[in-house]
Design an enzyme around this catalytic site. Structure first.
Site, PDB file in Angstrom:
ATOM      1  N   SER A 170       0.815  -1.053  -0.036  1.00 49.56           N
ATOM      2  CA  SER A 170       0.227  -0.091  -0.081  1.00 49.56           C
ATOM      3  C   SER A 170       0.511   1.371   0.019  1.00 49.56           C
ATOM      4  O   SER A 170       2.242   1.281   0.181  1.00 49.56           O
ATOM      5  CB  SER A 170      -0.878   0.495   1.627  1.00 49.56           C
ATOM      6  OG  SER A 170      -1.287   1.244   1.827  1.00 49.56           O
ATOM      7  N   TYR A 203      -2.158  -1.099  10.321  1.00 52.21           N
ATOM      8  CA  TYR A 203      -2.003  -1.118   8.993  1.00 52.21           C
ATOM      9  C   TYR A 203      -1.074  -0.782   8.513  1.00 52.21           C
ATOM     10  O   TYR A 203       0.187  -0.993   7.645  1.00 52.21           O
ATOM     11  CB  TYR A 203      -3.129  -0.433   8.428  1.00 52.21           C
ATOM     12  CG  TYR A 203      -4.074  -0.735   7.117  1.00 52.21           C
ATOM     13  CD1 TYR A 203      -4.070  -1.455   5.539  1.00 52.21           C
ATOM     14  CD2 TYR A 203      -3.127   0.339   6.162  1.00 52.21           C
ATOM     15  CE1 TYR A 203      -4.124  -1.946   5.276  1.00 52.21           C
ATOM     16  CE2 TYR A 203      -3.316   0.346   4.784  1.00 52.21           C
ATOM     17  CZ  TYR A 203      -4.208  -0.985   3.774  1.00 52.21           C
ATOM     18  OH  TYR A 203      -4.190  -1.167   3.330  1.00 52.21           O
TER      19      TYR A 203
END
Length: 255
Positions: free
Chosen positions: A141, A155
């Site tokens: 990401s 995350y």
């Protein structure tokens, strides 16, 4: 013949938007696809949406953080179609949005287990089951190359860890001409990203979706099929000299 003619492609998180979009692209190029996901019902819906010819799609229920389940799912994929040519480690969760001081430890542990341990297990058990010259793709990401705004530490940490796992796996895999790369998307227009942005908006007191679209040079979120196109590039022989790469697919956000 398609770019993936008769190649065996395993996609974890296969019932999600990017996983399903990637399956469509792979099938259109002649692949045989194994969708791996946590819930049987979601897998059934995804396989039905693909409407692929008989014998081109299989499904496996698997928690990607569980070593025994990962081994079992990959063995089942090989039993169904033969050695794996492409393994797309795409499964993930959204983590948890909270200030650092209030961040739940169990949420941190679970997110690291799914993303980081999941990528590790994909490499550990996937590579021995892959054909020489294959491609292992890890979905990281934008959060894997920047710190974010401090509301979803699990995350961000997990996505950084995936890049480290990819870089560590690259040289051993290269002995067999297997490429290992990360895709690092920016915001994607799907339910997964919407949930993250709604939670961040609530904490920060601003509309995070609008702020992102103002900041991204292309002025919009990505479509799932645009991320799938990058996965197809990495899966195909178009990328035979690409390994150890972090491919930013962020609309120019990091430029």
């Amino acid at each position: 013949m398609g770019m993936l003619a008769d190649k065996v492609c395993v996609i974890t998180g296969g019932a999600g938007s990017v996983g399903l979009a990637s399956a469509r692209r792979f099938l259109a190029e002649g692949a045989k696809v194994v969708l791996v996901d946590l819930h049987e019902e979601a897998l059934g819906r995804a396989a039905g949406e693909l409407a692929a010819p008989r014998g081109r799609v299989a499904t496996q229920v698997c928690d990607v953080s569980d070593a025994a389940q990962v081994r079992s799912a990959l063995d089942a994929a090989v039993a169904a179609f033969g050695p794996i040519d492409v393994l797309f480690s795409n499964a993930g969760n959204a983590g948890h949005n909270a200030p650092l001081a209030d961040y739940p430890e169990e949420a941190f542990d679970r997110t690291l287990a799914i993303h980081a341990r999941g990528a590790f297990l994909a490499c550990k058990y996937g590579l021995p089951r892959m054909r020489d010259g294959g491609s292992l793709i890890i979905m990281s990401s934008l959060a894997g190359v920047r710190g974010g705004v401090g509301t979803n530490i699990s995350y961000v940490a997990a996505k950084h860890a995936q890049i480290g796992i990819m870089r560590t796996a690259t040289k051993p895999a290269a002995v067999r001409q297997i490429r290992v790369n990360c895709i690092n998307p920016g915001p994607v227009d799907n339910e997964f990203q919407t949930g993250i942005e709604v939670a961040m908006s609530r904490i920060l007191g601003v509309n995070v979706t609008e702020e992102l679209n103002r900041t991204i040079p292309l002025k919009r979120h990505a479509r799932a099929d645009e991320i799938a196109g990058v996965a197809l590039f990495l899966a195909s022989d178009l990328s035979t000299y690409v390994t150890g790469a972090v491919l930013m697919v962020d609309g120019g956000l990091m430029s």
